[in-house]
Design an enzyme around this catalytic site. Structure first.
Site, short mmCIF file in Angstrom:
data_model
loop_
_atom_site.label_atom_id
_atom_site.label_comp_id
_atom_site.label_asym_id
_atom_site.label_seq_id
_atom_site.Cartn_x
_atom_site.Cartn_y
_atom_site.Cartn_z
N ARG A 152 -35.66 9.50 18.24
CA ARG A 152 -34.63 9.97 17.31
C ARG A 152 -35.12 11.10 16.41
O ARG A 152 -34.47 12.14 16.28
CB ARG A 152 -34.22 8.78 16.43
CG ARG A 152 -33.06 9.01 15.53
CD ARG A 152 -32.93 7.84 14.55
NE ARG A 152 -32.90 6.56 15.22
CZ ARG A 152 -31.81 5.97 15.71
NH1 ARG A 152 -30.64 6.56 15.56
NH2 ARG A 152 -31.86 4.79 16.31
N ARG A 173 -22.52 5.30 19.11
CA ARG A 173 -23.26 4.74 17.97
C ARG A 173 -22.36 4.24 16.84
O ARG A 173 -22.60 3.16 16.29
CB ARG A 173 -24.29 5.75 17.45
CG ARG A 173 -25.39 6.06 18.47
CD ARG A 173 -26.51 6.90 17.89
NE ARG A 173 -27.21 6.22 16.83
CZ ARG A 173 -27.04 6.45 15.55
NH1 ARG A 173 -26.24 7.40 15.14
NH2 ARG A 173 -27.71 5.76 14.65
N CYS A 197 -9.35 4.66 24.80
CA CYS A 197 -8.32 3.65 24.55
C CYS A 197 -8.89 2.39 23.93
O CYS A 197 -8.91 1.32 24.55
CB CYS A 197 -7.57 3.35 25.85
SG CYS A 197 -6.67 4.79 26.38
#
Ligand SMILES: Cc1ncc(COP(=O)(O)O)c(C=O)c1O
Length: 446
Positions: free
Chosen positions: A299, A336, A375
């Site tokens: 990260r 995330r 959706c």
């Protein structure tokens, strides 16, 4: 003009006449050329981050050190080449990631293979490919490796991933160092001792060192020191029992990044200093030689180098309730927020100067919720963010988008996954093209 927080935006991000520019390219031009959603990687930021990690360790740690990029954060063939060109090794967690590294011609010796449940076929292939280190996560894996390497002329180097029993403050889904975790061989239960004894008795394996990874997005550096205390104690005990010397020690990855201005996150220098201080102190305490210090940032190495661009598709204002701004991406390219409640910031990127997110609505600003196109009601990218009024067609930029976005992307709703392009010095190059409908059907029997 809105200042771009340098802790959130790529080094080359600035405002130009048409809005946001990255790597000398106007994002409006990039969006027109490549479509949206679009992931834009600033090559200079990536190279600078890699160098910052390497240099920081070398400055504060007198022993040898290496930086292995955790490819799970984001990986594809050209990116693996950029990582190798920056002088970093690669941490892989599957044979798929290793295959990408091989296609990029990475030195297999610089590849480490992790994973709490490596299938037999993957281990066999990793052994055949001469992977630099297999990081053993369980007794079953170790027993299997013992069998598979029995007749090898050259032993396979391994690290043992220990579970040090150190809890950390981060989202439960990304905690790994506490005893109640699927990862690692617990020291507390004796499993780690059993593993060390078997590893040292295996003629086809060479136990090179010890590893622990505590979790991800760790803003407090204290647990790293606590884990190093336990690994050094373990190493000292192994030396006493077996005369074994720990040549390598890896406290894994996990350094936090800020996702919004003001989020707490240590600097790379603070992180390197905390690790080095702990390793030196513990080695001195136990009279151990300094091991090679191996870190595995994912990260903190890639997040800030990448900006995600989305186009607004629809705006729905429900008076007194909420304004939904629906964009053309969402949980398919960035899971995330839905998975970990991750919070981001965003800017309108197609106007000169942009406008920042604010916590309270200001004049000419609107509090909105940016939702994706998938959706699911949970497909919310940014909840409650203040932006200038947006209309269909507006371009939104989300910074800190490099880590665990595209690498976790799915084809849910059969929406093709977005491309990743690299920018620098006014030029753009496609690292990974947009998925096509044909790609989506490539595995189907038709
Ligand atoms: C073993 C190991 N190393 C390194 C990393 C990278 O962590 P981060 O991206 O938080 O630096 C992870 C992430 O899960 C990991 O499991």
């Amino acid at each position: 003009m809105q200042t771009l927080d340098p802790l959130l935006w790529p080094d080359s991000a600035r405002w130009g006449p048409a809005g946001l520019e990255i790597g000398g390219c106007a994002v409006t031009t990039l969006a027109r050329a490549y479509g949206t959603p679009l992931y834009v990687l600033d090559q200079a930021t990536l190279a600078a981050s890699a160098e910052r990690f390497r240099a920081a360790l070398q400055r504060v740690y007198p022993g040898a050190s290496s930086v292995h990029y955790a490819g799970k954060a984001l990986l594809n063939v050209p990116l693996a080449r950029l990582i190798a060109a920056a002088g970093l090794g690669l941490d892989c967690v599957s044979l798929g990631e290793v295959a990408v590294a091989r296609r990029a011609d990475l030195d297999p010796a610089q590849i480490h293979l992790h994973g709490n449940a490596k299938p037999r076929a993957e281990l066999e292939q990793a052994l055949a490919w001469g992977i630099g280190r297999i990081v053993v996560d369980s007794l079953d894996e170790l027993r299997l490796l013992h069998e598979l390497t029995r007749d090898r002329a050259t032993p396979q180097p391994i690290l043992l991933r220990l579970n040090p029993g150190v809890a950390v403050q981060t989202h439960a889904h990304i905690q790994t160092g506490q005893l109640d975790s699927k990862f690692g061989l617990p020291i507390a239960t004796g499993m780690a001792w059993e593993a060390a004894a078997l590893a040292l008795a295996s003629p086809g394996l060479r136990l090179v060192g010890l590893h622990a990874h505590l979790g991800s997005q760790l803003a407090d550096l204290t647990p790293f020191g606590a884990a190093i205390v336990r690994l050094a104690e373990f190493a000292a005990e192994l030396r006493a029992r077996y005369g074994w010397t720990m040549a390598e020690l890896s406290p894994g990855g996990g350094l936090a990044v800020p996702y919004r201005s003001g989020d707490p996150a240590p600097t790379i220098d603070d992180y390197a200093a905390a690790l080095a201080t702990a390793v030196m102190a513990q080695c001195q305490r136990h009279g151990l030689p300094l091991p090679r210090l191996v870190i595995e940032p994912g990260r903190a190495l890639i997040a800030r180098a990448v900006v995600a661009l989305y186009q607004v598709v629809a705006v729905k204002r429900i008076a007194g309730v909420r304004t939904f701004v629906a964009v053309d991406g969402g949980m398919g390219d960035n899971i995330r927020p839905a998975l970990y409640d991750a919070r981001y910031t965003a800017l309108r990127a197609d106007q000169p100067g942009g406008t920042p997110a604010r916590s309270h609505a200001a004049a000419g600003q609107e509090l909105v919720t940016i939702v994706g196109r998938y959706c699911e009601s949970g497909d919310v990218l940014l909840r409650d963010i203040t932006l200038p009024p947006l209309e269909a067609g507006a371009l939104i930029a989300v910074p800190m988008a490099g880590a665990y976005t595209l690498s976790m992307a799915s084809t849910y709703n059969l929406v093709p996954r977005p491309p990743l392009i690299a920018v620098g010095e006014g030029m753009a190059t496609v690292l990974q093209r947009r998925e096509t409908y044909e790609d989506l059907m490539a595995r189907d029997s038709v």
